[in-house]
Enzyme design. Structure first.
Site, short mmCIF file in Angstrom:
data_model
loop_
_atom_site.label_atom_id
_atom_site.label_comp_id
_atom_site.label_asym_id
_atom_site.label_seq_id
_atom_site.Cartn_x
_atom_site.Cartn_y
_atom_site.Cartn_z
N ASP A 142 0.84 -1.20 0.00
CA ASP A 142 0.00 0.00 0.00
C ASP A 142 0.88 1.25 0.00
OD1 ASP A 142 -2.24 -1.60 0.12
OD2 ASP A 142 -2.47 -1.41 2.29
N ARG A 143 0.33 2.35 -0.48
CA ARG A 143 1.08 3.61 -0.59
C ARG A 143 1.78 3.99 0.73
NH1 ARG A 143 0.03 8.79 -3.43
NH2 ARG A 143 -1.96 7.95 -4.16
#
Length: 301
Positions: A142-143
């Site tokens: 995830d970012r």
């Protein structure tokens, strides 16, 4: 240790390295020879040598790293200048794969308008400068998640890693609100992604429900927070975030899954350790990425 190189003839008498390489590698242009030195592709007596004025002797062994190879990570960590230094920490590199330490705040791969400010794009650009091929995506983070990511250096290796992904052991560190009860256990349930892109625990099997299994252990407690080690038995979207929220202890900073506080401006989740057999040699590999300073500070309060 650097990979084995292509042998270069030694000088008949003491000479500066750059002058000798220009002479012995003719008709290669002087600019290209300088780039070889800058990129850490020249070894003298087995050690990477970048200084133009390094004096080489008749008894010295000189070699050039093969085209497409990368310098060892120890050299990359100390490299200076725009060309040689990678955009983030390279934990491991060989001719088949790369393991990197992803910073928080960057997407793993392109998503809609975000095409260049991604881990993949930055790694692709850097490898292109090094004339060392291109990366192939194996998995994603995830970012806001930081830590270890694996990239293959060929389609075949990427396919092999993905096919045998169940042999990859992944361990994360999460700072969560509160403290899970019991302090050690297994979460085994069904989760499903809704139309709003949020993942939820569901009670009954369905066409989109997937089994998700995580192990967890509280490592330490810090007033309102706990440091938790989480192992993934499956690899579903947002799995750790959903499972810790299900235990009543959302990951700090994870507002989507119920976190009330965000003291470090990010989701406090870090891909800490990864273990897997090398997809080509079968060698047992194990890597670790230290927790970022911002997360460490939370544990000192």
């Amino acid at each position: 240790m650097p990979p084995d190189g292509l042998s270069i003839k030694s000088p008949p008498s003491e000479q500066p390295l750059l002058l000798w390489l220009v002479k012995v590698l003719a008709p290669m242009k002087r600019t290209r020879v300088k780039q070889m030195l800058q990129h850490g592709r020249v070894l003298v007596n087995g050690a990477i040598t970048t200084r133009h004025d390094h004096l080489v002797l008749p008894e010295d062994t000189i070699s050039q790293m093969p085209e497409g190879s990368l310098p060892p990570v120890e050299f990359l960590a100390q490299a200076g200048g725009k060309i040689a230094k990678p955009p983030f920490t390279i934990i491991h590199s060989d001719e088949h794969l790369l393991v990197i330490d992803k910073p928080s705040g960057l997407l793993s791969v392109a998503n809609g308008p975000h095409k260049t400010n991604t881990i993949f794009a930055k790694l692709l650009e850097w490898l292109d400068i090094q004339k060392a091929g291109r990366p192939h995506v194996v998995h994603r983070l995830d970012r806001e998640t930081s830590g270890l990511m694996i990239f293959a250096r060929s389609h075949q290796v990427a396919e092999s890693l993905q096919t045998n992904w169940e042999t990859v052991r992944k361990t994360y560190l999460a700072i969560c609100e509160g403290c899970p009860r019991p302090p050690e256990g297994v979460v085994d349930n069904l989760i499903e992604e809704g139309r709003d892109l949020k993942v939820r625990v569901v009670e009954r099997p369905g066409p989109d429900a997937r089994r998700a299994v995580s192990t967890y252990k509280v490592v330490s407690r810090h007033q309102a927070y706990s440091l938790v080690e989480v192992g993934l038995e499956t690899g579903r979207k947002h799995q750790i975030r959903v499972h810790l929220a299900h235990l009543g202890c959302p990951v700090t900073g994870d507002e989507l899954y119920g976190a009330l506080q965000n003291p470090c401006g990010r989701i406090a989740l870090h891909s800490w350790k990864i273990q897997f057999p090398h997809p080509v040699t079968g060698e047992a590999l194990e890597f670790e990425a230290p927790m970022p300073d911002g997360l460490k500070k939370m544990l000192t309060k």
